[in-house]
Design a protein around this motif. Structure first.
Motif, PDB file in Angstrom:
ATOM      1  N   ARG A  65       0.831  -1.199   0.000  1.00 25.68           N
ATOM      2  CA  ARG A  65       0.000   0.000   0.000  1.00 25.68           C
ATOM      3  C   ARG A  65       0.867   1.252   0.000  1.00 25.68           C
ATOM      4  NH1 ARG A  65      -3.513  -1.077   5.269  1.00 25.68           N
ATOM      5  NH2 ARG A  65      -1.368  -1.043   6.038  1.00 25.68           N
ATOM      6  N   GLY A  66       0.275   2.359  -0.447  1.00 26.14           N
ATOM      7  CA  GLY A  66       1.016   3.611  -0.472  1.00 26.14           C
ATOM      8  C   GLY A  66       1.561   4.002   0.885  1.00 26.14           C
ATOM      9  N   VAL A  67       0.787   3.783   1.930  1.00 24.65           N
ATOM     10  CA  VAL A  67       1.220   4.161   3.275  1.00 24.65           C
ATOM     11  C   VAL A  67       2.419   3.340   3.726  1.00 24.65           C
ATOM     12  CG1 VAL A  67      -0.343   2.563   4.472  1.00 24.65           C
ATOM     13  CG2 VAL A  67       0.383   4.677   5.606  1.00 24.65           C
ATOM     14  N   ASP A  68       2.588   2.151   3.166  1.00 24.47           N
ATOM     15  CA  ASP A  68       3.688   1.269   3.559  1.00 24.47           C
ATOM     16  C   ASP A  68       4.904   1.362   2.641  1.00 24.47           C
ATOM     17  OD1 ASP A  68       2.422   0.135   5.777  1.00 24.47           O
ATOM     18  OD2 ASP A  68       1.348  -1.301   4.530  1.00 24.47           O
ATOM     19  N   LEU A  69       4.809   2.170   1.574  1.00 25.50           N
ATOM     20  CA  LEU A  69       5.908   2.207   0.609  1.00 25.50           C
ATOM     21  C   LEU A  69       7.241   2.645   1.225  1.00 25.50           C
ATOM     22  CD1 LEU A  69       6.734   1.757  -2.340  1.00 25.50           C
ATOM     23  CD2 LEU A  69       6.221   4.181  -2.751  1.00 25.50           C
ATOM     24  N   PRO A  70       7.289   3.689   2.070  1.00 30.42           N
ATOM     25  CA  PRO A  70       8.594   4.073   2.639  1.00 30.42           C
ATOM     26  C   PRO A  70       9.279   2.924   3.380  1.00 30.42           C
ATOM     27  CG  PRO A  70       6.978   5.803   3.024  1.00 30.42           C
ATOM     28  CD  PRO A  70       6.219   4.624   2.494  1.00 30.42           C
ATOM     29  N   ALA A  71       8.535   2.223   4.210  1.00 28.63           N
ATOM     30  CA  ALA A  71       9.130   1.126   4.977  1.00 28.63           C
ATOM     31  C   ALA A  71       9.464  -0.065   4.081  1.00 28.63           C
ATOM     32  CB  ALA A  71       8.180   0.700   6.094  1.00 28.63           C
ATOM     33  N   ALA A  72       8.621  -0.323   3.078  1.00 28.88           N
ATOM     34  CA  ALA A  72       8.868  -1.454   2.178  1.00 28.88           C
ATOM     35  C   ALA A  72      10.146  -1.240   1.371  1.00 28.88           C
ATOM     36  CB  ALA A  72       7.682  -1.659   1.251  1.00 28.88           C
ATOM     37  N   LEU A  73      10.341  -0.037   0.831  1.00 31.51           N
ATOM     38  CA  LEU A  73      11.571   0.242   0.093  1.00 31.51           C
ATOM     39  C   LEU A  73      12.792   0.170   1.010  1.00 31.51           C
ATOM     40  CD1 LEU A  73      10.486   3.185  -2.252  1.00 31.51           C
ATOM     41  CD2 LEU A  73      10.960   0.816  -2.903  1.00 31.51           C
ATOM     42  N   ALA A  74      12.652   0.714   2.210  1.00 27.86           N
ATOM     43  CA  ALA A  74      13.773   0.700   3.157  1.00 27.86           C
ATOM     44  C   ALA A  74      14.172  -0.716   3.552  1.00 27.86           C
ATOM     45  CB  ALA A  74      13.399   1.503   4.403  1.00 27.86           C
ATOM     46  N   ALA A  75      13.220  -1.668   3.452  1.00 29.96           N
ATOM     47  CA  ALA A  75      13.512  -3.052   3.840  1.00 29.96           C
ATOM     48  C   ALA A  75      14.232  -3.836   2.753  1.00 29.96           C
ATOM     49  CB  ALA A  75      12.201  -3.773   4.185  1.00 29.96           C
ATOM     50  N   LEU A  76      14.286  -3.327   1.528  1.00 26.93           N
ATOM     51  CA  LEU A  76      14.858  -4.097   0.417  1.00 26.93           C
ATOM     52  C   LEU A  76      16.303  -4.528   0.649  1.00 26.93           C
ATOM     53  CD1 LEU A  76      13.348  -2.218  -2.669  1.00 26.93           C
ATOM     54  CD2 LEU A  76      12.650  -4.432  -1.720  1.00 26.93           C
ATOM     55  N   PRO A  77      17.196  -3.638   1.129  1.00 31.80           N
ATOM     56  CA  PRO A  77      18.577  -4.092   1.332  1.00 31.80           C
ATOM     57  C   PRO A  77      18.683  -5.244   2.332  1.00 31.80           C
ATOM     58  CG  PRO A  77      18.465  -1.695   1.332  1.00 31.80           C
ATOM     59  CD  PRO A  77      17.052  -2.186   1.383  1.00 31.80           C
ATOM     60  N   ALA A  78      17.929  -5.166   3.420  1.00 27.98           N
ATOM     61  CA  ALA A  78      17.992  -6.217   4.437  1.00 27.98           C
ATOM     62  C   ALA A  78      17.455  -7.538   3.911  1.00 27.98           C
ATOM     63  CB  ALA A  78      17.217  -5.792   5.684  1.00 27.98           C
ATOM     64  N   LEU A  79      16.521  -7.477   2.965  1.00 26.29           N
ATOM     65  CA  LEU A  79      15.939  -8.689   2.396  1.00 26.29           C
ATOM     66  C   LEU A  79      16.746  -9.225   1.214  1.00 26.29           C
ATOM     67  CD1 LEU A  79      12.218  -7.613   2.601  1.00 26.29           C
ATOM     68  CD2 LEU A  79      13.248  -9.540   3.819  1.00 26.29           C
ATOM     69  N   GLY A  80      17.818  -8.515   0.853  1.00 26.66           N
ATOM     70  CA  GLY A  80      18.685  -9.011  -0.199  1.00 26.66           C
ATOM     71  C   GLY A  80      18.196  -8.775  -1.609  1.00 26.66           C
ATOM     72  N   PHE A  81      17.248  -7.855  -1.804  1.00 24.99           N
ATOM     73  CA  PHE A  81      16.735  -7.573  -3.141  1.00 24.99           C
ATOM     74  C   PHE A  81      17.732  -6.781  -3.971  1.00 24.99           C
ATOM     75  CE2 PHE A  81      12.819  -9.097  -1.591  1.00 24.99           C
ATOM     76  CZ  PHE A  81      11.924  -9.211  -2.642  1.00 24.99           C
ATOM     77  N   ARG A  82      17.760  -7.084  -5.277  1.00 22.15           N
ATOM     78  CA  ARG A  82      18.527  -6.266  -6.218  1.00 22.15           C
ATOM     79  C   ARG A  82      17.763  -4.990  -6.575  1.00 22.15           C
ATOM     80  NH1 ARG A  82      22.219  -9.220  -9.445  1.00 22.15           N
ATOM     81  NH2 ARG A  82      23.330 -10.684  -8.090  1.00 22.15           N
ATOM     82  N   GLY A  83      16.433  -5.072  -6.476  1.00 16.07           N
ATOM     83  CA  GLY A  83      15.613  -3.917  -6.799  1.00 16.07           C
ATOM     84  C   GLY A  83      14.183  -4.315  -7.079  1.00 16.07           C
ATOM     85  N   VAL A  84      13.371  -3.312  -7.430  1.00 15.76           N
ATOM     86  CA  VAL A  84      11.963  -3.561  -7.732  1.00 15.76           C
ATOM     87  C   VAL A  84      11.498  -2.644  -8.858  1.00 15.76           C
ATOM     88  CG1 VAL A  84      11.278  -4.353  -5.431  1.00 15.76           C
ATOM     89  CG2 VAL A  84      11.239  -1.903  -5.942  1.00 15.76           C
TER      90      VAL A  84
END
Length: 298
Positions: A65-84
């Protein structure tokens, strides 16, 4: 509806998408964030290219959701994502949430790709311009009028692409004329902005009509009936609808009935996905899209 952030993180962990097993070079992972995202064809596209290139990687849907986007993007490095990849409604909000912005994304004012660097920094990109330019390459648009429907994040990429094609007058049709006027001025196009009541005037003599809005997409309102009346367009006009669910939109059906050339949303989706694939996985995407298109439209 998107998942709350904690449910989103649990969703990933339950499927094994955690740093310990997807963050290495042996198993890279990327995904698509949106709300909704269930309709996205991106996992099938990137999944096919991963198989074709022999990369042992993953590409997943991430309902956020839009309200969760800041936290979701910030979590990407910890989750090992290359990107989205980013889809509705996140393309403009994400601009304020990344550490760096690359290429034309600054001028466009919207992102459709976020990559994660080795140091965890987030970089925003916009490959939608390439998604617009590639399908339009065969058509002569120089100094000819065009009509753009919509004034959201996708419309920003469309207007940037039209600058590269040196088109003539740009008529932008949008419910909010004020928002549309700001967008037209931002990209320095000569033209005018009107609401849906002026769409027939916008079509008059237009060499290109492009629906850059979400209207007509599954789960969204339809285009106004006035937008389906194409008699005023140039006889050699091309009608481009960025919507790909459904692939055969009401606008494209109306264009074909009028004998006009058409470009569907899958053409843009594939053209913008290719540079994103290279950003995520470091390898060029396969260039032959015929089999992939056949699979996606079967």
């Amino acid at each position: 509806m998107g998942l709350p952030l904690l449910a989103f993180l649990q969703f990933l962990r339950l499927r094994g998408f955690c740093r310990h097993d997807v963050g290495s070079a042996h198993s890279p992972v990327a995904g698509v964030m949106g709300d909704p995202v269930i309709h996205s064809a991106s996992p099938r596209i990137h999944g096919t290219w991963l198989q074709q290139t022999g990369i042992d990687g993953h590409y997943v849907r991430l309902p956020v959701r839009g309200v969760d986007l800041p936290a979701a993007l910030a979590a990407l490095p910890a989750l090992g994502f290359r990107g989205v990849n980013l889809t509705l409604p996140h393309k403009e909000q994400a601009l304020r949430l990344v550490d760096d912005i690359a290429g034309p994304a600054v001028a466009i004012g919207a992102l459709n790709v976020v990559t994660v660097g080795p140091d965890g920094r987030l970089t925003g990109h916009n490959t939608d311009v390439e998604g617009v330019l590639a399908p339009l390459a065969p058509f002569d648009l120089e100094d000819r009028p065009v009509c753009v429907l919509g004034a959201g994040g996708a419309a920003r990429a469309v207007l940037a692409a039209l600058s590269a094609r040196r088109v003539g007058e740009v008529r932008l049709i949008n419910r909010s004329v004020v928002r549309g006027q700001a967008l037209l001025e931002h990209f320095g196009h000569v033209g005018w902005v009107g609401d849906w009541a002026t769409v027939a005037q916008g079509y008059r003599g237009a060499a290109l009509i492009i629906n850059a809005s979400s209207l007509g997409m599954v789960g969204q309102p339809p285009l106004p009936v006035e937008a389906l009346q194409l008699a005023e367009a140039a006889r050699d006009a091309v009608v481009f609808d960025i919507v790909y669910k459904p692939l055969e939109t009401a606008l494209l059906t109306a264009a074909r009935a009028q004998g006009l050339a058409t470009i569907d949303g899958l053409a843009m989706l594939l053209a913008q996905a290719a540079p994103a694939f290279k950003l995520f996985f470091g390898v060029a995407a396969p260039t032959d899209h015929a089999a992939l298109r056949a699979m996606l439209t079967a």
